[in-house]
Design a protein around this motif. Sequence first.
Motif, PDB file in Angstrom:
ATOM      1  N   ASP A  33       0.816  -1.322  -0.106  1.00  0.00           N
ATOM      2  CA  ASP A  33      -0.112   0.049  -0.039  1.00  0.00           C
ATOM      3  C   ASP A  33       0.815   1.362   0.044  1.00  0.00           C
ATOM      4  OD1 ASP A  33      -2.275  -1.293   0.076  1.00  0.00           O
ATOM      5  OD2 ASP A  33      -2.034  -1.673   2.150  1.00  0.00           O
ATOM      6  N   SER A  58      -4.063   7.032   1.785  1.00  0.00           N
ATOM      7  CA  SER A  58      -5.367   6.443   1.552  1.00  0.00           C
ATOM      8  C   SER A  58      -5.342   5.464   0.514  1.00  0.00           C
ATOM      9  CB  SER A  58      -6.256   7.598   1.399  1.00  0.00           C
ATOM     10  OG  SER A  58      -6.122   8.288   0.140  1.00  0.00           O
ATOM     11  N   TYR A  59      -6.251   4.608   0.233  1.00  0.00           N
ATOM     12  CA  TYR A  59      -6.664   3.867  -0.888  1.00  0.00           C
ATOM     13  C   TYR A  59      -7.190   4.956  -1.972  1.00  0.00           C
ATOM     14  CZ  TYR A  59      -6.623  -0.574   1.464  1.00  0.00           C
ATOM     15  OH  TYR A  59      -6.159  -1.652   2.088  1.00  0.00           O
ATOM     16  N   GLY A  86     -10.661   6.373  -1.357  1.00  0.00           N
ATOM     17  CA  GLY A  86     -11.045   5.874  -0.100  1.00  0.00           C
ATOM     18  C   GLY A  86     -11.060   7.070   1.046  1.00  0.00           C
ATOM     19  N   TRP A 125      -6.369   6.778   5.870  1.00  0.00           N
ATOM     20  CA  TRP A 125      -6.594   5.445   5.823  1.00  0.00           C
ATOM     21  C   TRP A 125      -7.790   5.221   6.973  1.00  0.00           C
ATOM     22  CZ3 TRP A 125      -4.406   2.654   2.158  1.00  0.00           C
ATOM     23  CH2 TRP A 125      -2.897   2.934   1.699  1.00  0.00           C
ATOM     24  N   ARG A 138     -12.106  -4.229  -0.725  1.00  0.00           N
ATOM     25  CA  ARG A 138     -11.342  -3.942  -1.928  1.00  0.00           C
ATOM     26  C   ARG A 138     -12.275  -3.265  -3.022  1.00  0.00           C
ATOM     27  NH1 ARG A 138      -7.031  -8.485  -2.172  1.00  0.00           N
ATOM     28  NH2 ARG A 138      -5.483  -7.568  -0.703  1.00  0.00           N
ATOM     29  N   TYR A 186     -14.235   0.709  -0.358  1.00  0.00           N
ATOM     30  CA  TYR A 186     -13.545   1.463   0.745  1.00  0.00           C
ATOM     31  C   TYR A 186     -14.483   2.220   1.527  1.00  0.00           C
ATOM     32  CZ  TYR A 186      -9.727   0.394  -2.450  1.00  0.00           C
ATOM     33  OH  TYR A 186      -8.816  -0.216  -3.430  1.00  0.00           O
TER      34      TYR A 186
END
Length: 482
Positions: free
Chosen positions: A66, A70-71, A74, A78, A164, A167
Motif C-alpha cells: 500500500d 489512503s486508498y 477511500g 486510511w 477492496r 472502501y
Amino acid sequence: MSAHVRRRHAVLGVVALLLAVLASGLGTSSARGDIPPPADGWELQWGDDFTGPDRTPPSGEKWITDLGHSYPGGPANWGTGEIQRYTDSTDNLSLDGNGNLRITPLRDGAGNWTSGRIETRRSDFKAPEGGTLRIESRLRMPDVAGEQALGYWSAFWALGSPYRGNYWNWPGVGEFDVMENVNGMNRVWGVLHCGVAPGGPCDENNGLGASRPCPGTSCQAAFHTYRFEWDRGVSPNELRWYVDDQLYHRLTQDRFDATTWQNMTGHAGYFILLNVAMGGGFPDGVAGHATPTAATEPGHSMLVDYVGVWTRGGDGGQDPGDPGEPTPSTLYLRDGGGLGEAGPAAGTATLASADGRNHDGTPHAVQTFTARGVTGDYSGGTTAFDLFVDAGTTVGNGQQVRISYDRTGDGSWERSETYRYFATDPVPGVEHYTAESGLHSATGSLGDMVNGTVRVEVWNAIGTGPSTLGTGDRSVLHLPFG
C-alpha cells in the motif's frame, strides 16, 4: 527455550532442540523464518516465511504494498487519522536477511513520517463450512517505550474482501484485529469491528476488544505468537484471540443479529494486513493527546517472522470430486457456502436488502459459495447457471451474480464474470435467474483448471427488501468443461 532464543544461539544440544520442537506445537517457529508444521488436524492453506536477502521487498506474488495516505477514492489518512505516508522504499519495508519482514517508521528533517503496509493478494481466507480458520503470525514489536514510543501503532489484522474497490463499506464487511499494539506498551489488543458506525453491535468506532500483557517477556523485548480463530464447527460459531497459545478474547455468533453476522461472514473471505502506523485515533486515545510528539523516536522496526493460514475440519464446499480427478461440470449451491453435488434437501439463503441503494456491479452483503480443488479441461463454452430466487412481496429487487475462476488455486482470479441483475416482482412461487440475462462485465479468460477454485457471489443490487435464494438441490452452476 523459545524459537527467538534458538535464533540467538546457533549451537544447541540435540535433546534440547527436540524438546523445544515438541513443546512448540503450532504456536512457535522451530527454526529461523520457518512456518511451523501443522499440528494434527490442521492444514496449511497459505503462508510466507519472509526468507530472502537483506533489504529486498516482500514477495510481490503474495503481497500488495500500500502507498500514500489512503486508498484511491477511500477515506483520508486510511480512515484512522494516522499521519504517516506508506512507501515501498526498502528503508520502510524490506526483508532483513534473517528470515523476517522489517517494517520501520521514519521521520525526515521536516517532521514528515513514512512507514510500510502490505496486504495479501488473496482475499478468500474463510472458515470452511463446519470447520475452523486460523490466522497466525510470530512478531516482535518495535523495541521502544515511554515518550519515545508515543504514536507507534503496530497491527496484524484482516479485512473483509468486499472492502477492496469500495472502501466505504467498513465496518459492515468485518475486521479482525489479530494484534494491535500502541505507544510501546507491553499490552496486546484483539478487536472485532462490524455492523455500523458510530455505535451499532460492535460499539464503533471502538470495536469489541480485549487486551492483556504479553506473556513472560514484554511485547517489545521478544517475539510472541498472535493467533485468531474463526470456528464454524461449534454452535454458536466462535471468534477467538490468542497470544502465545493463551486465549484472552472470545465472541460468539449469538451476540449479533443475523444481518450483522451475515454481512461479516457471508462474503468471499478476508485479506490479511501488516503495518506500523504513526498516530491516529487509537494511540492518541490511549495517550490522551495527539501523537507522535517531538519526543517520539523514529527508526524502530516491527519484525515479522512468518504469517500462516490454516484450516481444520469441515468441507467448505471443497469436495466437488476426488483430488486430481476431473470435477463434475454441474455444481449446486450448498447450505453454508459450499459448491458441490446436490444436497439431500432443499435449503435457503437470505440475500440482504440493497436498502434502496444501487449496487449494480459491486457486491454488497453477498452470499458466497465456493468449490476448491476444481480440475477440468475447458470446453470452449460459456458459464451457465439457474438460480432459484424469491423476492416474496417485495417489488423490484434486483438479484445479481458474479462467478470467478482461480484456475490454479493460488488466489489470483484469472476470470471474473458479473451478470446483469434480474429484477423480481411478487409473482407466486420461485423465479429463475439464469445466464441468459447477459454479462454486465467480465475480466480475464477461461481455461483449463488444475486444483483451482470457483466462487459464486450473489447479492441484491437494487431494491428495498430481502430475497431468498434456493440452495441444496435447487440453484445450479454449469461449468464450461468438456
